[in-house]
Design an enzyme around this catalytic site. Structure first.
Site, PDB file in Angstrom:
ATOM      1  N   GLY A   1      29.976  37.306  37.078  1.00 42.53           N
ATOM      2  CA  GLY A   1      30.174  37.950  38.378  1.00 42.53           C
ATOM      3  C   GLY A   1      30.481  39.429  38.260  1.00 42.53           C
ATOM      4  N   ARG A   2      31.209  39.786  37.219  1.00 39.75           N
ATOM      5  CA  ARG A   2      31.579  41.187  36.990  1.00 39.75           C
ATOM      6  C   ARG A   2      30.374  42.114  36.894  1.00 39.75           C
ATOM      7  NH1 ARG A   2      35.833  39.051  33.243  1.00 39.75           N
ATOM      8  NH2 ARG A   2      37.168  38.618  35.014  1.00 39.75           N
TER       9      ARG A   2
ATOM     10  N   THR B   1      36.379  36.391  49.880  1.00 37.63           N
ATOM     11  CA  THR B   1      35.182  37.063  50.400  1.00 37.63           C
ATOM     12  C   THR B   1      34.238  36.023  51.009  1.00 37.63           C
ATOM     13  OG1 THR B   1      35.372  38.759  48.706  1.00 37.63           O
ATOM     14  CG2 THR B   1      33.208  38.529  49.744  1.00 37.63           C
TER      15      THR B   1
ATOM     16  N   ARG C   1      22.116  72.303  53.901  1.00 36.86           N
ATOM     17  CA  ARG C   1      23.278  73.093  54.353  1.00 36.86           C
ATOM     18  C   ARG C   1      23.193  74.530  53.812  1.00 36.86           C
ATOM     19  NH1 ARG C   1      27.176  73.916  58.096  1.00 36.86           N
ATOM     20  NH2 ARG C   1      29.063  74.783  57.133  1.00 36.86           N
TER      21      ARG C   1
ATOM     22  N   GLN D   1      24.826  77.553  41.405  1.00 38.04           N
ATOM     23  CA  GLN D   1      24.876  76.792  40.151  1.00 38.04           C
ATOM     24  C   GLN D   1      26.079  75.843  40.109  1.00 38.04           C
ATOM     25  OE1 GLN D   1      25.511  78.763  36.317  1.00 38.04           O
ATOM     26  NE2 GLN D   1      23.544  77.923  35.679  1.00 38.04           N
TER      27      GLN D   1
ATOM     28  N   THR E   1      41.203  43.292  37.957  1.00 36.92           N
ATOM     29  CA  THR E   1      41.493  44.724  38.130  1.00 36.92           C
ATOM     30  C   THR E   1      41.044  45.495  36.874  1.00 36.92           C
ATOM     31  OG1 THR E   1      43.655  44.527  37.100  1.00 36.92           O
ATOM     32  CG2 THR E   1      43.575  44.187  39.496  1.00 36.92           C
TER      33      THR E   1
ATOM     34  N   GLU F   1      37.535  40.635  41.189  1.00 37.75           N
ATOM     35  CA  GLU F   1      36.982  40.032  39.957  1.00 37.75           C
ATOM     36  C   GLU F   1      37.645  40.611  38.700  1.00 37.75           C
ATOM     37  OE1 GLU F   1      32.980  38.776  39.842  1.00 37.75           O
ATOM     38  OE2 GLU F   1      32.746  38.859  42.000  1.00 37.75           O
TER      39      GLU F   1
ATOM     40  N   TYR G   1      47.494  25.503  32.580  1.00 43.21           N
ATOM     41  CA  TYR G   1      46.146  25.884  33.029  1.00 43.21           C
ATOM     42  C   TYR G   1      45.119  24.790  32.747  1.00 43.21           C
ATOM     43  CZ  TYR G   1      44.783  27.085  28.223  1.00 43.21           C
ATOM     44  OH  TYR G   1      44.482  27.028  26.895  1.00 43.21           O
TER      45      TYR G   1
HETATM   46  C1  LIG Z   1      38.496  42.771  49.409  1.00 41.51           C
HETATM   47  C2  LIG Z   1      38.878  41.729  48.410  1.00 41.51           C
HETATM   48  C3  LIG Z   1      38.031  40.651  48.187  1.00 41.51           C
HETATM   49  C4  LIG Z   1      38.379  39.663  47.255  1.00 41.51           C
HETATM   50  N1  LIG Z   1      37.574  38.569  47.110  1.00 41.51           N
HETATM   51  C5  LIG Z   1      38.004  37.513  46.359  1.00 41.51           C
HETATM   52  C6  LIG Z   1      37.266  36.285  46.328  1.00 41.51           C
HETATM   53  O1  LIG Z   1      36.194  36.156  46.935  1.00 41.51           O
HETATM   54  N2  LIG Z   1      37.788  35.240  45.628  1.00 41.51           N
HETATM   55  C7  LIG Z   1      38.951  35.325  44.962  1.00 41.51           C
HETATM   56  O2  LIG Z   1      39.361  34.340  44.352  1.00 41.51           O
HETATM   57  N3  LIG Z   1      39.681  36.475  44.957  1.00 41.51           N
HETATM   58  C8  LIG Z   1      39.232  37.564  45.642  1.00 41.51           C
HETATM   59  N4  LIG Z   1      39.968  38.731  45.683  1.00 41.51           N
HETATM   60  C9  LIG Z   1      41.229  38.805  44.957  1.00 41.51           C
HETATM   61  C10 LIG Z   1      41.195  39.748  43.755  1.00 41.51           C
HETATM   62  O3  LIG Z   1      40.441  39.181  42.731  1.00 41.51           O
HETATM   63  C11 LIG Z   1      42.632  40.053  43.379  1.00 41.51           C
HETATM   64  O4  LIG Z   1      43.177  40.890  44.376  1.00 41.51           O
HETATM   65  C12 LIG Z   1      42.740  40.730  42.010  1.00 41.51           C
HETATM   66  O5  LIG Z   1      42.416  39.821  40.998  1.00 41.51           O
HETATM   67  C13 LIG Z   1      44.127  41.316  41.752  1.00 41.51           C
HETATM   68  O6  LIG Z   1      45.128  40.382  42.009  1.00 41.51           O
HETATM   69  P1  LIG Z   1      46.403  40.803  42.894  1.00 41.51           P
HETATM   70  O7  LIG Z   1      45.863  41.393  44.146  1.00 41.51           O
HETATM   71  O8  LIG Z   1      47.283  39.641  43.011  1.00 41.51           O
HETATM   72  O9  LIG Z   1      47.089  41.952  42.063  1.00 41.51           O
HETATM   73  P2  LIG Z   1      48.162  41.744  40.868  1.00 41.51           P
HETATM   74  O10 LIG Z   1      47.637  40.765  39.889  1.00 41.51           O
HETATM   75  O11 LIG Z   1      49.496  41.494  41.469  1.00 41.51           O
HETATM   76  O12 LIG Z   1      48.150  43.170  40.201  1.00 41.51           O
HETATM   77  C14 LIG Z   1      48.967  44.262  40.632  1.00 41.51           C
HETATM   78  C15 LIG Z   1      48.843  45.370  39.585  1.00 41.51           C
HETATM   79  O13 LIG Z   1      49.395  44.916  38.341  1.00 41.51           O
HETATM   80  C16 LIG Z   1      48.460  45.058  37.302  1.00 41.51           C
HETATM   81  N5  LIG Z   1      48.632  43.970  36.338  1.00 41.51           N
HETATM   82  C17 LIG Z   1      48.841  42.647  36.582  1.00 41.51           C
HETATM   83  N6  LIG Z   1      48.950  41.969  35.440  1.00 41.51           N
HETATM   84  C18 LIG Z   1      48.812  42.861  34.436  1.00 41.51           C
HETATM   85  C19 LIG Z   1      48.820  42.795  33.003  1.00 41.51           C
HETATM   86  N7  LIG Z   1      48.983  41.625  32.368  1.00 41.51           N
HETATM   87  N8  LIG Z   1      48.646  43.938  32.295  1.00 41.51           N
HETATM   88  C20 LIG Z   1      48.472  45.120  32.923  1.00 41.51           C
HETATM   89  N9  LIG Z   1      48.438  45.242  34.265  1.00 41.51           N
HETATM   90  C21 LIG Z   1      48.619  44.137  35.001  1.00 41.51           C
HETATM   91  C22 LIG Z   1      47.104  44.992  37.987  1.00 41.51           C
HETATM   92  O14 LIG Z   1      46.095  45.617  37.211  1.00 41.51           O
HETATM   93  C23 LIG Z   1      47.386  45.733  39.276  1.00 41.51           C
HETATM   94  O15 LIG Z   1      47.276  47.112  39.056  1.00 41.51           O
HETATM   95  C24 LIG Z   1      39.600  39.775  46.558  1.00 41.51           C
HETATM   96  C25 LIG Z   1      40.435  40.870  46.770  1.00 41.51           C
HETATM   97  C26 LIG Z   1      40.105  41.822  47.688  1.00 41.51           C
HETATM   98  C27 LIG Z   1      41.036  42.988  47.922  1.00 41.51           C
END
Ligand SMILES: Cc1cc2nc3c(=O)[nH]c(=O)nc-3n(C[C@H](O)[C@H](O)[C@H](O)COP(=O)(O)OP(=O)(O)OC[C@H]3O[C@@H](n4cnc5c(N)ncnc54)[C@H](O)[C@@H]3O)c2cc1C
Length: 393
Positions: free
Chosen positions: A255-256, A171, A281, A292, A378, A376, A191
Protein backbone atom coordinates in the site's frame (compact mmCIF):
# COMPACT_ATOMS: atom_id res chain seq x y z
CA UNK A 1 7.28 -18.43 -19.56
CA UNK A 2 3.80 -17.05 -18.78
CA UNK A 3 2.52 -13.88 -20.43
CA UNK A 4 2.78 -11.88 -17.21
CA UNK A 5 6.32 -13.15 -16.59
CA UNK A 6 7.26 -12.07 -20.11
CA UNK A 7 5.74 -8.64 -19.46
CA UNK A 8 7.78 -8.32 -16.24
CA UNK A 9 10.99 -9.41 -17.99
CA UNK A 10 10.37 -6.82 -20.69
CA UNK A 11 9.67 -4.09 -18.14
CA UNK A 12 12.97 -4.84 -16.41
CA UNK A 13 14.85 -4.35 -19.66
CA UNK A 14 13.44 -0.81 -20.02
CA UNK A 15 14.49 2.40 -18.27
CA UNK A 16 12.30 2.75 -15.17
CA UNK A 17 10.11 5.54 -16.48
CA UNK A 18 9.67 4.13 -19.97
CA UNK A 19 6.25 2.59 -20.11
CA UNK A 20 5.18 -0.39 -22.20
CA UNK A 21 2.55 0.27 -24.90
CA UNK A 22 -0.09 -1.23 -22.62
CA UNK A 23 0.97 0.89 -19.65
CA UNK A 24 1.03 4.00 -21.83
CA UNK A 25 -2.48 3.36 -23.14
CA UNK A 26 -3.73 2.71 -19.64
CA UNK A 27 -2.08 5.85 -18.26
CA UNK A 28 -3.48 7.97 -21.08
CA UNK A 29 -7.00 6.67 -20.52
CA UNK A 30 -6.84 7.49 -16.80
CA UNK A 31 -5.44 10.94 -17.64
CA UNK A 32 -8.27 11.57 -20.06
CA UNK A 33 -10.80 10.63 -17.39
CA UNK A 34 -9.07 12.82 -14.80
CA UNK A 35 -8.90 15.82 -17.13
CA UNK A 36 -12.32 15.35 -18.69
CA UNK A 37 -14.40 14.33 -15.72
CA UNK A 38 -12.61 15.02 -12.46
CA UNK A 39 -10.95 18.43 -12.93
CA UNK A 40 -14.15 20.43 -13.30
CA UNK A 41 -15.59 18.85 -10.16
CA UNK A 42 -12.57 19.28 -7.87
CA UNK A 43 -13.46 22.66 -6.35
CA UNK A 44 -17.03 21.67 -5.59
CA UNK A 45 -16.08 18.30 -4.08
CA UNK A 46 -13.47 20.05 -1.95
CA UNK A 47 -16.02 22.63 -0.81
CA UNK A 48 -18.71 20.05 -0.05
CA UNK A 49 -16.31 17.56 1.52
CA UNK A 50 -17.41 14.52 -0.44
CA UNK A 51 -16.80 12.72 -3.71
CA UNK A 52 -19.29 13.14 -6.53
CA UNK A 53 -21.28 9.85 -6.70
CA UNK A 54 -21.25 9.94 -10.50
CA UNK A 55 -17.45 9.99 -10.44
CA UNK A 56 -17.31 6.99 -8.13
CA UNK A 57 -19.62 5.16 -10.54
CA UNK A 58 -17.35 6.03 -13.44
CA UNK A 59 -14.36 4.66 -11.53
CA UNK A 60 -16.14 1.29 -11.44
CA UNK A 61 -17.23 1.50 -15.08
CA UNK A 62 -13.68 2.24 -16.20
CA UNK A 63 -12.34 -0.77 -14.34
CA UNK A 64 -10.36 1.37 -11.90
CA UNK A 65 -11.80 -0.33 -8.82
CA UNK A 66 -10.48 -3.77 -9.71
CA UNK A 67 -7.30 -3.10 -11.65
CA UNK A 68 -5.45 -6.26 -10.62
CA UNK A 69 -8.56 -8.36 -10.12
CA UNK A 70 -8.62 -11.17 -12.69
CA UNK A 71 -11.11 -10.81 -15.53
CA UNK A 72 -12.85 -14.01 -14.35
CA UNK A 73 -13.96 -12.04 -11.30
CA UNK A 74 -15.06 -9.02 -13.32
CA UNK A 75 -11.79 -7.12 -12.82
CA UNK A 76 -9.46 -5.54 -15.36
CA UNK A 77 -6.76 -8.23 -15.10
CA UNK A 78 -4.10 -5.53 -15.02
CA UNK A 79 -0.87 -5.15 -13.09
CA UNK A 80 0.21 -3.59 -9.81
CA UNK A 81 2.19 -1.06 -11.82
CA UNK A 82 -0.99 -0.01 -13.60
CA UNK A 83 -2.66 0.53 -10.23
CA UNK A 84 0.27 2.79 -9.32
CA UNK A 85 -0.10 4.72 -12.58
CA UNK A 86 -3.83 5.16 -11.93
CA UNK A 87 -3.30 6.55 -8.43
CA UNK A 88 -0.62 8.91 -9.74
CA UNK A 89 -2.73 10.21 -12.63
CA UNK A 90 -5.86 10.67 -10.51
CA UNK A 91 -3.90 12.45 -7.76
CA UNK A 92 -2.35 14.81 -10.32
CA UNK A 93 -5.88 16.23 -10.58
CA UNK A 94 -7.42 15.29 -7.23
CA UNK A 95 -5.72 13.35 -4.44
CA UNK A 96 -9.09 12.46 -2.88
CA UNK A 97 -10.11 10.47 -5.95
CA UNK A 98 -6.54 9.13 -5.93
CA UNK A 99 -6.84 7.67 -2.44
CA UNK A 100 -10.37 6.41 -3.09
CA UNK A 101 -8.99 4.21 -5.90
CA UNK A 102 -5.75 3.50 -4.03
CA UNK A 103 -7.38 1.98 -0.95
CA UNK A 104 -9.69 -0.18 -3.06
CA UNK A 105 -6.82 -1.60 -5.11
CA UNK A 106 -3.64 -1.63 -3.08
CA UNK A 107 -5.22 -2.49 0.28
CA UNK A 108 -8.65 -4.11 -0.02
CA UNK A 109 -8.44 -6.03 -3.32
CA UNK A 110 -4.82 -6.86 -2.67
CA UNK A 111 -5.56 -8.32 0.77
CA UNK A 112 -8.42 -10.37 -0.64
CA UNK A 113 -6.46 -11.58 -3.66
CA UNK A 114 -3.51 -12.59 -1.53
CA UNK A 115 -5.18 -13.99 1.57
CA UNK A 116 -8.72 -14.82 0.52
CA UNK A 117 -9.86 -18.39 -0.16
CA UNK A 118 -11.65 -19.37 -3.40
CA UNK A 119 -15.12 -18.84 -1.88
CA UNK A 120 -14.16 -15.37 -0.64
CA UNK A 121 -12.68 -14.52 -4.05
CA UNK A 122 -15.86 -15.62 -5.78
CA UNK A 123 -18.11 -13.72 -3.41
CA UNK A 124 -16.28 -10.44 -2.84
CA UNK A 125 -13.91 -9.69 -5.75
CA UNK A 126 -16.70 -9.25 -8.34
CA UNK A 127 -18.64 -6.94 -6.02
CA UNK A 128 -15.54 -4.84 -5.35
CA UNK A 129 -14.71 -4.63 -9.05
CA UNK A 130 -18.18 -3.63 -10.15
CA UNK A 131 -20.16 -1.74 -7.52
CA UNK A 132 -19.02 -1.85 -3.91
CA UNK A 133 -16.46 0.38 -2.27
CA UNK A 134 -14.02 -1.21 0.16
CA UNK A 135 -12.13 0.12 3.18
CA UNK A 136 -9.24 -1.06 5.30
CA UNK A 137 -9.76 -0.77 9.04
CA UNK A 138 -6.71 -1.22 11.24
CA UNK A 139 -6.21 2.01 13.23
CA UNK A 140 -7.96 2.89 16.47
CA UNK A 141 -7.97 5.93 18.76
CA UNK A 142 -5.27 4.39 20.95
CA UNK A 143 -3.32 2.44 18.35
CA UNK A 144 -1.88 4.08 15.26
CA UNK A 145 1.85 3.52 14.88
CA UNK A 146 1.50 0.79 17.49
CA UNK A 147 -1.12 -0.89 15.32
CA UNK A 148 -0.80 -4.25 17.04
CA UNK A 149 -1.97 -2.66 20.29
CA UNK A 150 -5.50 -2.60 18.85
CA UNK A 151 -8.31 -3.09 21.34
CA UNK A 152 -11.13 -4.37 19.10
CA UNK A 153 -11.96 -7.85 20.28
CA UNK A 154 -13.32 -10.89 18.46
CA UNK A 155 -14.90 -13.64 20.55
CA UNK A 156 -15.40 -17.07 19.03
CA UNK A 157 -19.08 -18.03 19.15
CA UNK A 158 -18.97 -21.25 17.10
CA UNK A 159 -20.17 -20.39 13.60
CA UNK A 160 -19.32 -16.74 14.01
CA UNK A 161 -17.11 -14.26 15.83
CA UNK A 162 -18.62 -11.43 17.87
CA UNK A 163 -16.69 -8.20 17.36
CA UNK A 164 -16.66 -5.25 19.76
CA UNK A 165 -14.62 -2.08 19.48
CA UNK A 166 -14.08 1.10 17.49
CA UNK A 167 -11.93 1.92 14.52
CA UNK A 168 -10.76 5.43 13.72
CA UNK A 169 -9.50 7.26 10.63
CA UNK A 170 -10.97 4.85 8.10
CA UNK A 171 -10.62 6.10 4.52
CA UNK A 172 -13.72 5.49 2.36
CA UNK A 173 -15.61 4.74 5.60
CA UNK A 174 -18.69 6.64 4.44
CA UNK A 175 -18.95 5.02 1.01
CA UNK A 176 -17.67 1.54 1.79
CA UNK A 177 -19.82 -1.56 2.00
CA UNK A 178 -17.02 -4.11 2.46
CA UNK A 179 -14.34 -3.73 5.14
CA UNK A 180 -11.11 -5.60 5.73
CA UNK A 181 -11.10 -5.15 9.50
CA UNK A 182 -8.66 -6.25 12.19
CA UNK A 183 -9.58 -7.48 15.66
CA UNK A 184 -7.82 -9.50 18.32
CA UNK A 185 -9.32 -12.96 18.81
CA UNK A 186 -6.84 -14.01 21.49
CA UNK A 187 -5.49 -11.05 23.49
CA UNK A 188 -3.36 -13.33 25.70
CA UNK A 189 -1.33 -14.22 22.62
CA UNK A 190 -0.60 -10.53 22.00
CA UNK A 191 -0.21 -9.62 18.35
CA UNK A 192 -0.50 -13.31 17.47
CA UNK A 193 -4.21 -13.03 18.29
CA UNK A 194 -4.83 -10.40 15.63
CA UNK A 195 -7.18 -11.65 12.96
CA UNK A 196 -8.38 -10.11 9.70
CA UNK A 197 -12.12 -10.21 8.96
CA UNK A 198 -14.24 -9.33 5.97
CA UNK A 199 -17.04 -7.26 7.46
CA UNK A 200 -20.05 -6.06 5.50
CA UNK A 201 -21.72 -2.77 6.26
CA UNK A 202 -25.05 -4.61 6.51
CA UNK A 203 -23.91 -6.90 9.35
CA UNK A 204 -25.93 -6.34 12.54
CA UNK A 205 -23.94 -4.39 15.13
CA UNK A 206 -21.86 -2.51 12.57
CA UNK A 207 -22.19 1.23 12.13
CA UNK A 208 -20.25 4.18 10.81
CA UNK A 209 -19.47 6.94 13.30
CA UNK A 210 -18.23 10.48 13.01
CA UNK A 211 -16.63 11.80 9.83
CA UNK A 212 -13.43 13.82 10.26
CA UNK A 213 -13.13 17.47 9.19
CA UNK A 214 -9.68 17.46 7.65
CA UNK A 215 -6.84 19.75 6.53
CA UNK A 216 -6.51 18.09 3.11
CA UNK A 217 -7.98 15.34 0.91
CA UNK A 218 -11.25 16.85 2.08
CA UNK A 219 -13.46 15.04 -0.43
CA UNK A 220 -12.15 11.68 0.80
CA UNK A 221 -14.20 10.40 3.73
CA UNK A 222 -12.35 9.48 6.93
CA UNK A 223 -14.62 7.97 9.55
CA UNK A 224 -14.95 6.10 12.76
CA UNK A 225 -16.41 2.58 12.69
CA UNK A 226 -18.37 1.16 15.59
CA UNK A 227 -18.71 -2.56 16.32
CA UNK A 228 -21.27 -3.46 18.96
CA UNK A 229 -21.75 -7.20 19.22
CA UNK A 230 -21.20 -7.36 15.49
CA UNK A 231 -21.56 -10.97 14.35
CA UNK A 232 -19.18 -11.96 11.61
CA UNK A 233 -19.56 -15.45 10.09
CA UNK A 234 -16.52 -17.66 10.52
CA UNK A 235 -16.18 -18.02 6.76
CA UNK A 236 -15.35 -14.29 6.74
CA UNK A 237 -12.01 -14.74 8.49
CA UNK A 238 -9.44 -13.54 5.96
CA UNK A 239 -6.37 -15.77 6.09
CA UNK A 240 -5.85 -17.69 9.29
CA UNK A 241 -7.07 -16.80 12.77
CA UNK A 242 -4.16 -15.16 14.59
CA UNK A 243 -2.35 -14.29 11.34
CA UNK A 244 -3.95 -10.90 10.89
CA UNK A 245 -0.70 -9.17 11.85
CA UNK A 246 0.90 -10.72 8.77
CA UNK A 247 -2.02 -9.69 6.56
CA UNK A 248 -1.76 -6.11 7.82
CA UNK A 249 2.03 -5.79 7.55
CA UNK A 250 2.27 -7.30 4.11
CA UNK A 251 -0.68 -5.40 2.68
CA UNK A 252 0.66 -2.11 4.01
CA UNK A 253 4.09 -2.79 2.55
CA UNK A 254 2.44 -2.75 -0.88
CA UNK A 255 0.00 0.00 0.00
CA UNK A 256 2.87 2.36 0.77
CA UNK A 257 3.90 2.34 -2.87
CA UNK A 258 0.37 3.53 -3.66
CA UNK A 259 0.78 6.45 -1.27
CA UNK A 260 4.07 7.22 -2.99
CA UNK A 261 2.13 7.32 -6.26
CA UNK A 262 -0.41 9.67 -4.72
CA UNK A 263 2.42 11.97 -3.64
CA UNK A 264 4.12 12.10 -7.05
CA UNK A 265 0.72 12.77 -8.62
CA UNK A 266 0.14 15.72 -6.29
CA UNK A 267 3.66 17.06 -6.93
CA UNK A 268 3.21 16.74 -10.70
CA UNK A 269 -0.04 18.71 -10.55
CA UNK A 270 1.61 21.46 -8.51
CA UNK A 271 4.69 21.65 -10.74
CA UNK A 272 2.58 21.83 -13.90
CA UNK A 273 0.51 24.62 -12.38
CA UNK A 274 3.65 26.52 -11.35
CA UNK A 275 5.20 26.14 -14.82
CA UNK A 276 2.05 27.51 -16.46
CA UNK A 277 1.60 30.37 -14.02
CA UNK A 278 5.19 31.58 -14.09
CA UNK A 279 5.03 31.60 -17.90
CA UNK A 280 2.10 34.05 -17.76
CA UNK A 281 2.67 36.24 -14.73
CA UNK A 282 4.58 39.41 -15.55
CA UNK A 283 6.65 41.54 -13.18
CA UNK A 284 9.32 44.10 -14.06
CA UNK A 285 8.11 43.89 -17.68
CA UNK A 286 8.88 40.17 -18.10
CA UNK A 287 7.21 36.88 -17.37
CA UNK A 288 8.53 35.74 -14.00
CA UNK A 289 9.94 32.52 -15.49
CA UNK A 290 12.50 34.68 -17.29
CA UNK A 291 14.23 35.31 -13.95
CA UNK A 292 16.95 32.81 -13.27
CA UNK A 293 15.96 32.64 -9.60
CA UNK A 294 12.54 31.35 -10.63
CA UNK A 295 13.98 29.01 -13.25
CA UNK A 296 16.25 27.45 -10.62
CA UNK A 297 13.33 26.91 -8.28
CA UNK A 298 11.39 25.16 -11.03
CA UNK A 299 14.47 23.08 -11.85
CA UNK A 300 14.80 22.02 -8.19
CA UNK A 301 11.15 21.02 -8.11
CA UNK A 302 11.46 18.98 -11.31
CA UNK A 303 14.59 17.24 -10.02
CA UNK A 304 13.01 16.26 -6.72
CA UNK A 305 9.94 14.99 -8.50
CA UNK A 306 12.10 12.92 -10.86
CA UNK A 307 13.89 11.31 -7.90
CA UNK A 308 10.59 10.59 -6.14
CA UNK A 309 9.01 9.11 -9.26
CA UNK A 310 12.03 6.84 -9.86
CA UNK A 311 11.82 5.58 -6.29
CA UNK A 312 8.09 4.87 -6.51
CA UNK A 313 8.34 3.17 -9.91
CA UNK A 314 11.35 1.15 -8.77
CA UNK A 315 9.53 -0.12 -5.67
CA UNK A 316 6.51 -1.02 -7.81
CA UNK A 317 8.60 -2.83 -10.43
CA UNK A 318 10.48 -4.69 -7.66
CA UNK A 319 7.21 -5.86 -6.18
CA UNK A 320 6.07 -7.06 -9.59
CA UNK A 321 9.35 -8.88 -10.14
CA UNK A 322 8.87 -10.76 -6.86
CA UNK A 323 11.87 -9.15 -5.18
CA UNK A 324 11.97 -8.00 -1.57
CA UNK A 325 10.77 -4.41 -1.82
CA UNK A 326 10.08 -3.54 1.83
CA UNK A 327 12.97 -1.08 2.24
CA UNK A 328 12.44 0.51 -1.18
CA UNK A 329 8.70 0.95 -0.55
CA UNK A 330 9.35 2.65 2.79
CA UNK A 331 12.00 4.88 1.21
CA UNK A 332 9.68 5.74 -1.69
CA UNK A 333 6.87 6.79 0.63
CA UNK A 334 9.18 8.73 2.95
CA UNK A 335 10.92 10.58 0.14
CA UNK A 336 7.94 11.20 -2.11
CA UNK A 337 5.83 12.61 0.73
CA UNK A 338 8.64 14.99 1.69
CA UNK A 339 9.23 15.93 -1.95
CA UNK A 340 5.51 16.56 -2.48
CA UNK A 341 5.36 18.82 0.55
CA UNK A 342 8.38 20.84 -0.62
CA UNK A 343 7.28 21.05 -4.27
CA UNK A 344 3.72 22.12 -3.44
CA UNK A 345 4.97 24.66 -0.90
CA UNK A 346 7.33 26.16 -3.46
CA UNK A 347 4.50 26.25 -6.01
CA UNK A 348 2.54 28.45 -3.59
CA UNK A 349 5.50 30.83 -3.33
CA UNK A 350 5.85 30.98 -7.11
CA UNK A 351 2.21 32.07 -7.35
CA UNK A 352 2.92 34.84 -4.83
CA UNK A 353 -0.26 36.07 -3.11
CA UNK A 354 -2.39 34.16 -5.61
CA UNK A 355 -0.91 30.94 -4.28
CA UNK A 356 -2.37 31.63 -0.87
CA UNK A 357 -6.01 31.80 -1.94
CA UNK A 358 -8.50 29.16 -2.96
CA UNK A 359 -9.13 30.66 -6.43
CA UNK A 360 -5.95 28.91 -7.58
CA UNK A 361 -5.13 25.21 -7.26
CA UNK A 362 -1.79 25.18 -5.45
CA UNK A 363 -2.81 25.71 -1.82
CA UNK A 364 -4.95 22.56 -2.11
CA UNK A 365 -2.05 20.53 -3.49
CA UNK A 366 0.00 21.60 -0.46
CA UNK A 367 -2.73 20.69 2.04
CA UNK A 368 -3.29 17.36 0.26
CA UNK A 369 0.42 16.54 0.35
CA UNK A 370 0.63 16.59 4.16
CA UNK A 371 -1.17 13.29 4.63
CA UNK A 372 1.67 11.40 2.92
CA UNK A 373 3.79 11.75 6.05
CA UNK A 374 1.04 10.30 8.24
CA UNK A 375 -1.08 7.47 6.86
CA UNK A 376 0.04 3.92 6.15
CA UNK A 377 2.83 4.53 8.66
CA UNK A 378 4.19 7.93 9.68
CA UNK A 379 7.56 9.11 8.38
CA UNK A 380 9.14 8.01 11.66
CA UNK A 381 7.76 4.51 11.13
CA UNK A 382 9.17 4.45 7.59
CA UNK A 383 12.55 5.49 9.01
CA UNK A 384 12.26 2.67 11.54
CA UNK A 385 11.62 0.14 8.74
CA UNK A 386 14.50 1.51 6.67
CA UNK A 387 16.84 1.54 9.69
CA UNK A 388 16.00 -2.08 10.50
CA UNK A 389 16.99 -3.11 6.98
CA UNK A 390 20.05 -0.88 6.69
CA UNK A 391 21.39 -1.75 10.14
CA UNK A 392 20.27 -5.39 9.79
CA UNK A 393 18.48 -5.18 13.15
C1 LIG B 1 -6.79 11.15 6.62
C2 LIG B 1 -6.40 9.85 7.26
C3 LIG B 1 -6.77 8.66 6.66
C4 LIG B 1 -6.42 7.43 7.25
N1 LIG B 1 -6.87 6.27 6.70
C5 LIG B 1 -6.70 5.09 7.37
C6 LIG B 1 -7.31 3.89 6.90
O1 LIG B 1 -7.97 3.85 5.85
N2 LIG B 1 -7.18 2.76 7.66
C7 LIG B 1 -6.49 2.75 8.81
O2 LIG B 1 -6.41 1.70 9.44
N3 LIG B 1 -5.88 3.87 9.29
C8 LIG B 1 -5.98 5.04 8.59
N4 LIG B 1 -5.40 6.20 9.07
C9 LIG B 1 -4.66 6.16 10.32
C10 LIG B 1 -3.15 6.38 10.15
O3 LIG B 1 -2.58 5.24 9.58
C11 LIG B 1 -2.59 6.74 11.51
O4 LIG B 1 -3.02 8.05 11.82
C12 LIG B 1 -1.06 6.67 11.54
O5 LIG B 1 -0.64 5.34 11.46
C13 LIG B 1 -0.47 7.33 12.79
O6 LIG B 1 -1.08 6.86 13.94
P1 LIG B 1 -1.57 7.91 15.06
O7 LIG B 1 -2.41 8.91 14.35
O8 LIG B 1 -2.19 7.16 16.16
O9 LIG B 1 -0.25 8.62 15.54
P2 LIG B 1 0.76 8.08 16.68
O10 LIG B 1 1.10 6.67 16.42
O11 LIG B 1 0.19 8.43 18.01
O12 LIG B 1 2.03 8.96 16.41
C14 LIG B 1 2.23 10.27 16.96
C15 LIG B 1 3.67 10.68 16.66
O13 LIG B 1 4.57 9.80 17.35
C16 LIG B 1 5.49 9.22 16.46
N5 LIG B 1 5.82 7.86 16.89
C17 LIG B 1 4.97 6.90 17.36
N6 LIG B 1 5.65 5.79 17.66
C18 LIG B 1 6.95 6.03 17.39
C19 LIG B 1 8.17 5.28 17.48
N7 LIG B 1 8.17 4.01 17.91
N8 LIG B 1 9.33 5.88 17.10
C20 LIG B 1 9.34 7.15 16.66
N9 LIG B 1 8.23 7.90 16.54
C21 LIG B 1 7.06 7.35 16.91
C22 LIG B 1 4.78 9.23 15.11
O14 LIG B 1 5.70 9.18 14.03
C23 LIG B 1 4.03 10.54 15.18
O15 LIG B 1 4.88 11.58 14.79
C24 LIG B 1 -5.68 7.44 8.46
C25 LIG B 1 -5.29 8.64 9.03
C26 LIG B 1 -5.65 9.83 8.47
C27 LIG B 1 -5.23 11.12 9.13
Amino acid sequence: MSQSQTAIEESLARPLKTLSEEEKMFRDSVREFAEGEIRRRVAEMEEQGHLDPSLMKQCFELGLMGIETPEDYGGSGGSFFQAILAVEELSRVDASVGVFVDVQNTLVNNALLRWGNPQQHKKYLPQLASEKVGAYALSEAGSGSDAFGLQTRAVDGGDYFTLNGRKLWITNGKEAEIFVLFANANPEAGYRGITAFIVEESFAGFSVGKKENKLGIRASSTTELILEDCQVPKENVLGETGKGYKVSIETLNEGRIGIGAQMIGIATGALEAALAYTAEREQFGKTVNEFQGVQFQLAEMATELEAARLMVYNAARMKEAGENFVKEAAMAKLYSSRAAERITSRAIELYGGYGYVKDYPVEKYWRDSKIGAIYEGTSNMQLQTIAKQVLKL
